[in-house]
Design an enzyme around this catalytic site. Sequence first.
Site: not given
Ligand code: GLN
Length: 498
Positions: A75, A150, A174
Amino acid sequence: MHQKNLTELRTALDTKQISALELAQYFLRRIENEHELNAFLDINPQLTLDAAKAAEQKIARGEKGPLLGLPVAHKDLFVTRGWKSSAGSRILANYVSPFDATVVKRLSSAGMVTLGKTNMDEFAMGSSNENSFFGPVHNPWDRNAVPGGSSGGSAAAVAAALVPVATGTDTGGSIRQPASLTGITGIKPTYGRVSRYGIIAFASSLDQGGLMARWAADCALVLNTISGFDPRDSTSVKRDAEDYTRYLSKPWQDTAPRTDDRPLTGLRIGLPREYFGAGLSGDVRAAIDAALQKYEELGAILVNISLPQTELSIPVYYIISSAEASSNLSRFDGVRYGYRATEYRDLLDMYKKTRSEGFGAEVKRRILVGTYVLSHGYYDSYYLQAQKIRRMIAQDFQNAFTQCDMIMGPVSPSVAWNLGEKINNPLQMYLADIYTLSTSLAGLPGMSVPCGFGTGAHAARPVGLQIISNYFNEARMLQVADAFQRVTDWCQKAPIGV
Ligand code: GLN
């Protein structure tokens, strides 16, 4: 070759069916042919082939290692020497780190060959990968659908078999949510188990690195290498290394006969009432129910539990994570890293323009919220209050774990939605995280395991089962996931054309 799991790929390398270099070339070709998925942000065949050749030489010298010569993707939140590390943001576009994140370093030292850096929501803020400065990722199961976020690039890359395993990070879901939406397996370990050193910071008290692969057994194998104490991360936990594969294919109770067709006899699965309420869509519910039935057939017992603060996890998470983000992202000022506005009057104007031009809308929204909740006069009523409820959320889980060994439920209230569907409605987007946020707030490990598909127009969109375990119980959680994968074929299914 791309359908093989890591153990099968290991055998292919060991028996000289394919060389490490050929394997890297094979996957690079697949990545190139699938560039319209937009799963990768940086591809660098030279670096990949150099690493593959180095692995090949080690193999030729007789060196051994479970991961030696196997491909991986990272990532883009993990910094990587030689590769771009943009965090999906314009402000870091073209940034090249002078060092490797600990996770990257450990995998490279183990001989894994990096295929590229995967696309993601800017600074890991998002649930659909549409917040990437470099454009959205498409879901390989249905290209009109989001892959989740994400870690959407890693998820899509694994689901499309462009790489057998990829790293991800999970701050509020995410890893689990994109794994669920793309029909692969994802694991977020206990907070502190995997070093955050070199993971570009979003919300430091929540961020945790983990893995995405098609099978739980593959996640277990790679977790052996990435987990463990790191003196460079002050929240890294001092604990001995462990073998996460040690319970795979073993019965839950040590005394049970090995041939038992009910290997999970004695396992108590807690079903939180709050995870099966009105917000859960019918098709997801049906797939989860069928998976739970399978677990009963394997010998598990289902118990009803309650996690009463679940609903509060959304405001609590968005207060705490935004507060931490506003502080962490203050370092992107046009002086030290990446992008700088080209025209400005003075220093202050340079900061303003750099940050206005460099950050996307969602990141700005979080910085504004974070700065607000930390400001004098609001700190007590928002930030402090959120911290107190965070503690109660963690306590809810401890109460639940007196009644069960694992907690199960959906990962996401619905299957993947269409690209563009929620992009103008941040609150609706935040709601999609309802089942994953509280685990992160409590610092607990969690997984997503493929368990079915939607219905009707969504018949090609995967559903993931969430498994949550108590702290440092990853090996058992992986055992429970793996037992299910041995008797179902959800992990063998692949999108059309893959
Ligand atoms: N969807 C969540 C956010 O927007 C989690 C994102 C994540 O785990 N990095 O913060």
